[in-house]
Scaffold this motif. Structure first.
Motif, PDB file in Angstrom:
ATOM      1  N   MET A  52       0.855  -1.189   0.000  1.00  0.00           N
ATOM      2  CA  MET A  52       0.000   0.000   0.000  1.00  0.00           C
ATOM      3  C   MET A  52       0.892   1.241   0.000  1.00  0.00           C
ATOM      4  O   MET A  52       1.951   1.263   0.634  1.00  0.00           O
ATOM      5  CB  MET A  52      -0.898   0.011   1.244  1.00  0.00           C
ATOM      6  CG  MET A  52      -1.961  -1.070   1.240  1.00  0.00           C
ATOM      7  SD  MET A  52      -3.155  -0.902  -0.098  1.00  0.00           S
ATOM      8  CE  MET A  52      -3.962   0.609   0.354  1.00  0.00           C
ATOM      9  N   GLN A  53       0.473   2.254  -0.714  1.00  0.00           N
ATOM     10  CA  GLN A  53       1.234   3.495  -0.790  1.00  0.00           C
ATOM     11  C   GLN A  53       0.947   4.352   0.437  1.00  0.00           C
ATOM     12  O   GLN A  53      -0.162   4.359   0.961  1.00  0.00           O
ATOM     13  CB  GLN A  53       0.872   4.259  -2.060  1.00  0.00           C
ATOM     14  CG  GLN A  53       1.182   3.489  -3.328  1.00  0.00           C
ATOM     15  CD  GLN A  53       2.662   3.176  -3.446  1.00  0.00           C
ATOM     16  OE1 GLN A  53       3.508   4.054  -3.307  1.00  0.00           O
ATOM     17  NE2 GLN A  53       2.990   1.924  -3.683  1.00  0.00           N
ATOM     18  N   SER A  54       1.948   5.100   0.877  1.00  0.00           N
ATOM     19  CA  SER A  54       1.797   5.905   2.086  1.00  0.00           C
ATOM     20  C   SER A  54       1.059   7.210   1.828  1.00  0.00           C
ATOM     21  O   SER A  54       0.574   7.831   2.769  1.00  0.00           O
ATOM     22  CB  SER A  54       3.175   6.194   2.692  1.00  0.00           C
ATOM     23  OG  SER A  54       3.968   6.907   1.737  1.00  0.00           O
ATOM     24  N   GLU A  55       0.965   7.636   0.581  1.00  0.00           N
ATOM     25  CA  GLU A  55       0.255   8.876   0.263  1.00  0.00           C
ATOM     26  C   GLU A  55      -0.704   8.644  -0.897  1.00  0.00           C
ATOM     27  O   GLU A  55      -0.553   7.691  -1.653  1.00  0.00           O
ATOM     28  CB  GLU A  55       1.243   9.993  -0.076  1.00  0.00           C
ATOM     29  CG  GLU A  55       2.126   9.711  -1.269  1.00  0.00           C
ATOM     30  CD  GLU A  55       3.171  10.792  -1.509  1.00  0.00           C
ATOM     31  OE1 GLU A  55       2.963  11.932  -1.104  1.00  0.00           O
ATOM     32  OE2 GLU A  55       4.200  10.470  -2.109  1.00  0.00           O
ATOM     33  N   SER A  56      -1.675   9.539  -1.029  1.00  0.00           N
ATOM     34  CA  SER A  56      -2.643   9.388  -2.112  1.00  0.00           C
ATOM     35  C   SER A  56      -1.968   9.680  -3.453  1.00  0.00           C
ATOM     36  O   SER A  56      -0.918  10.320  -3.519  1.00  0.00           O
ATOM     37  CB  SER A  56      -3.808  10.350  -1.907  1.00  0.00           C
ATOM     38  OG  SER A  56      -3.387  11.686  -2.148  1.00  0.00           O
ATOM     39  N   ALA A  57      -2.600   9.238  -4.526  1.00  0.00           N
ATOM     40  CA  ALA A  57      -2.059   9.466  -5.867  1.00  0.00           C
ATOM     41  C   ALA A  57      -1.967  10.959  -6.157  1.00  0.00           C
ATOM     42  O   ALA A  57      -1.004  11.433  -6.757  1.00  0.00           O
ATOM     43  CB  ALA A  57      -2.921   8.768  -6.918  1.00  0.00           C
ATOM     44  N   GLY A  58      -2.973  11.720  -5.718  1.00  0.00           N
ATOM     45  CA  GLY A  58      -2.963  13.171  -5.945  1.00  0.00           C
ATOM     46  C   GLY A  58      -1.787  13.838  -5.255  1.00  0.00           C
ATOM     47  O   GLY A  58      -1.106  14.684  -5.847  1.00  0.00           O
ATOM     48  N   PHE A  77       1.006  12.412  -4.397  1.00  0.00           N
ATOM     49  CA  PHE A  77       2.217  11.936  -5.048  1.00  0.00           C
ATOM     50  C   PHE A  77       2.508  12.740  -6.313  1.00  0.00           C
ATOM     51  O   PHE A  77       3.627  13.200  -6.531  1.00  0.00           O
ATOM     52  CB  PHE A  77       2.079  10.447  -5.374  1.00  0.00           C
ATOM     53  CG  PHE A  77       3.246   9.871  -6.113  1.00  0.00           C
ATOM     54  CD1 PHE A  77       4.441   9.611  -5.458  1.00  0.00           C
ATOM     55  CD2 PHE A  77       3.152   9.587  -7.468  1.00  0.00           C
ATOM     56  CE1 PHE A  77       5.520   9.077  -6.131  1.00  0.00           C
ATOM     57  CE2 PHE A  77       4.225   9.056  -8.159  1.00  0.00           C
ATOM     58  CZ  PHE A  77       5.411   8.803  -7.483  1.00  0.00           C
ATOM     59  N   VAL A  78       1.480  12.934  -7.158  1.00  0.00           N
ATOM     60  CA  VAL A  78       1.662  13.684  -8.405  1.00  0.00           C
ATOM     61  C   VAL A  78       1.989  15.142  -8.118  1.00  0.00           C
ATOM     62  O   VAL A  78       2.864  15.733  -8.755  1.00  0.00           O
ATOM     63  CB  VAL A  78       0.411  13.556  -9.303  1.00  0.00           C
ATOM     64  CG1 VAL A  78       0.485  14.499 -10.487  1.00  0.00           C
ATOM     65  CG2 VAL A  78       0.254  12.119  -9.785  1.00  0.00           C
ATOM     66  N   ARG A  79       1.311  15.739  -7.146  1.00  0.00           N
ATOM     67  CA  ARG A  79       1.623  17.127  -6.774  1.00  0.00           C
ATOM     68  C   ARG A  79       3.064  17.252  -6.293  1.00  0.00           C
ATOM     69  O   ARG A  79       3.774  18.205  -6.609  1.00  0.00           O
ATOM     70  CB  ARG A  79       0.655  17.624  -5.702  1.00  0.00           C
ATOM     71  CG  ARG A  79      -0.625  18.193  -6.274  1.00  0.00           C
ATOM     72  CD  ARG A  79      -1.464  18.882  -5.202  1.00  0.00           C
ATOM     73  NE  ARG A  79      -2.103  17.938  -4.290  1.00  0.00           N
ATOM     74  CZ  ARG A  79      -3.189  17.224  -4.579  1.00  0.00           C
ATOM     75  NH1 ARG A  79      -3.738  17.329  -5.767  1.00  0.00           N
ATOM     76  NH2 ARG A  79      -3.714  16.406  -3.705  1.00  0.00           N
ATOM     77  N   GLY A  80       3.521  16.286  -5.514  1.00  0.00           N
ATOM     78  CA  GLY A  80       4.898  16.302  -5.044  1.00  0.00           C
ATOM     79  C   GLY A  80       5.896  16.210  -6.184  1.00  0.00           C
ATOM     80  O   GLY A  80       6.926  16.889  -6.189  1.00  0.00           O
ATOM     81  N   MET A  81       5.592  15.365  -7.180  1.00  0.00           N
ATOM     82  CA  MET A  81       6.467  15.270  -8.344  1.00  0.00           C
ATOM     83  C   MET A  81       6.454  16.577  -9.122  1.00  0.00           C
ATOM     84  O   MET A  81       7.490  17.052  -9.583  1.00  0.00           O
ATOM     85  CB  MET A  81       6.031  14.119  -9.252  1.00  0.00           C
ATOM     86  CG  MET A  81       6.354  12.755  -8.697  1.00  0.00           C
ATOM     87  SD  MET A  81       5.834  11.417  -9.789  1.00  0.00           S
ATOM     88  CE  MET A  81       6.669  11.821 -11.292  1.00  0.00           C
ATOM     89  N   ARG A  82       5.278  17.150  -9.300  1.00  0.00           N
ATOM     90  CA  ARG A  82       5.146  18.366 -10.077  1.00  0.00           C
ATOM     91  C   ARG A  82       5.850  19.541  -9.397  1.00  0.00           C
ATOM     92  O   ARG A  82       6.552  20.312 -10.042  1.00  0.00           O
ATOM     93  CB  ARG A  82       3.650  18.683 -10.278  1.00  0.00           C
ATOM     94  CG  ARG A  82       3.397  19.954 -11.057  1.00  0.00           C
ATOM     95  CD  ARG A  82       1.961  20.399 -10.948  1.00  0.00           C
ATOM     96  NE  ARG A  82       1.694  20.786  -9.560  1.00  0.00           N
ATOM     97  CZ  ARG A  82       0.495  20.825  -9.013  1.00  0.00           C
ATOM     98  NH1 ARG A  82      -0.558  20.475  -9.689  1.00  0.00           N
ATOM     99  NH2 ARG A  82       0.339  21.196  -7.760  1.00  0.00           N
TER     100      ARG A  82
END
Length: 80
Positions: free
Chosen positions: A62-68, A70-75
């Motif tokens: 299971m991932q520790s953070e939501s997909a949203g 995660f993507v915001r962090g990458m962006r």
């Protein structure tokens, strides 16, 4: 598309099938009008097994953070 008169198709059916297997569409004509079409048969795809899919996803952590997040962090991060 390769247009072939019916008489020629009868004489060269093996060659026309080889052309269809190679991906070419062969149109057979009778008195100059299309009456049949030879094309390659698309292989049937294997249905998805829900049990196999479930086994793959169950093995994933299971991932520790939501997909949203995660993507915001990458962006917003230094990666881009």
């Amino acid at each position: 598309m390769n247009m072939v008169p019916l008489a020629d198709a009868k004489a060269h059916l093996g060659d026309l099938i080889a052309q269809a297997e190679a991906g070419e569409t062969v149109c057979i004509t009778k008195r100059g009008k299309p009456v049949a079409q030879l094309t390659a048969v698309q292989p049937r795809r294997r249905p998805i097994s829900l049990a196999e899919l479930q086994a793959v996803t169950d093995a994933m952590p299971m991932q520790s953070e939501s997909a949203g997040d995660f993507v915001r962090g990458m962006r917003d991060g230094e990666r881009y």
